[in-house]
Scaffold this active site. Sequence first.
Site, PDB file in Angstrom:
ATOM      1  N   SER A 107      -5.356  -1.201   2.234  1.00 29.36           N
ATOM      2  CA  SER A 107      -5.804  -0.842   0.891  1.00 29.36           C
ATOM      3  C   SER A 107      -7.086  -1.598   0.524  1.00 29.36           C
ATOM      4  CB  SER A 107      -4.649  -1.088  -0.091  1.00 29.36           C
ATOM      5  OG  SER A 107      -4.915  -0.513  -1.332  1.00 29.36           O
ATOM      6  N   ASP A 157      -1.273  10.355  -0.232  1.00 28.45           N
ATOM      7  CA  ASP A 157      -1.769   9.126  -0.859  1.00 28.45           C
ATOM      8  C   ASP A 157      -2.400   9.473  -2.211  1.00 28.45           C
ATOM      9  OD1 ASP A 157      -3.144   6.818  -1.603  1.00 28.45           O
ATOM     10  OD2 ASP A 157      -3.672   6.296   0.454  1.00 28.45           O
ATOM     11  N   HIS A 188       0.604   5.947  -0.182  1.00 30.32           N
ATOM     12  CA  HIS A 188      -0.301   4.802  -0.009  1.00 30.32           C
ATOM     13  C   HIS A 188       0.402   3.642   0.715  1.00 30.32           C
ATOM     14  CE1 HIS A 188      -4.149   2.942  -0.895  1.00 30.32           C
ATOM     15  NE2 HIS A 188      -3.543   1.848  -1.318  1.00 30.32           N
TER      16      HIS A 188
END
Length: 210
Positions: A107, A157, A188
């Site tokens: 991320s 996501d 995600h």
Amino acid sequence: MANHELSFVHRFEPATAPNLAPLLLLHGTGGDENDLLGLGRMVAPGAALLSPRGKVLEGGMPRFFRRLAEGVFDEDDLRARVDELADFIGEARAAYGLPAPVALGFSNGANIAAAMFMRRPEALAGAVLLRAMVPFKVPPKADASGRRVLLLSGSADPIVPADNAARLAAQLSEAGAEVTHRVLPVGHGLSQADVSLTREWLTEVSAAAA
Ligand code: MLT
């Protein structure tokens, strides 16, 4: 225990297996230097692990660079943060006697690793980018040739749209990197498939480098 001596608070675990590239572990928003150690041990058993804590705080949550909104980055800050992180990698390599690391970022950590590939590619030997997105509106001209990237995206996501991840893969390829992009049927968050694909890819990359 966290080490405060170099320019980033970090954890370092020395290698116990020879010939594996060290991993630079880059956590997501709200994580810290402890978060990805377990993942690092799973995907590259015996590799040296270098795990800094992002210096930017967003509502008390550590990150690696500032954002103006979710998915909207402060690009001036991003450039400066890429440079300070690349400088830290140099310091840590000298302090611990390491070759260039392979980044393993999730991320926000994957986003700064992608940005580093485009701005300071010499700092990294390769990268595994978990749920990364395009970091710069206009990518800097960089030569990342000879470096490999594994980009793992999630088809569901909510933070990284599919076309954004595809654009990132294309930008990294244009910079000369050898990119493997897989889109998994996940969101995600990380899944077991991320762990096994990362482990396989890292094994293949170290066999090719040996
Ligand atoms: C970022 O800010 O880097 C991305 O929005 C991912 C995140 O940290 O949520």
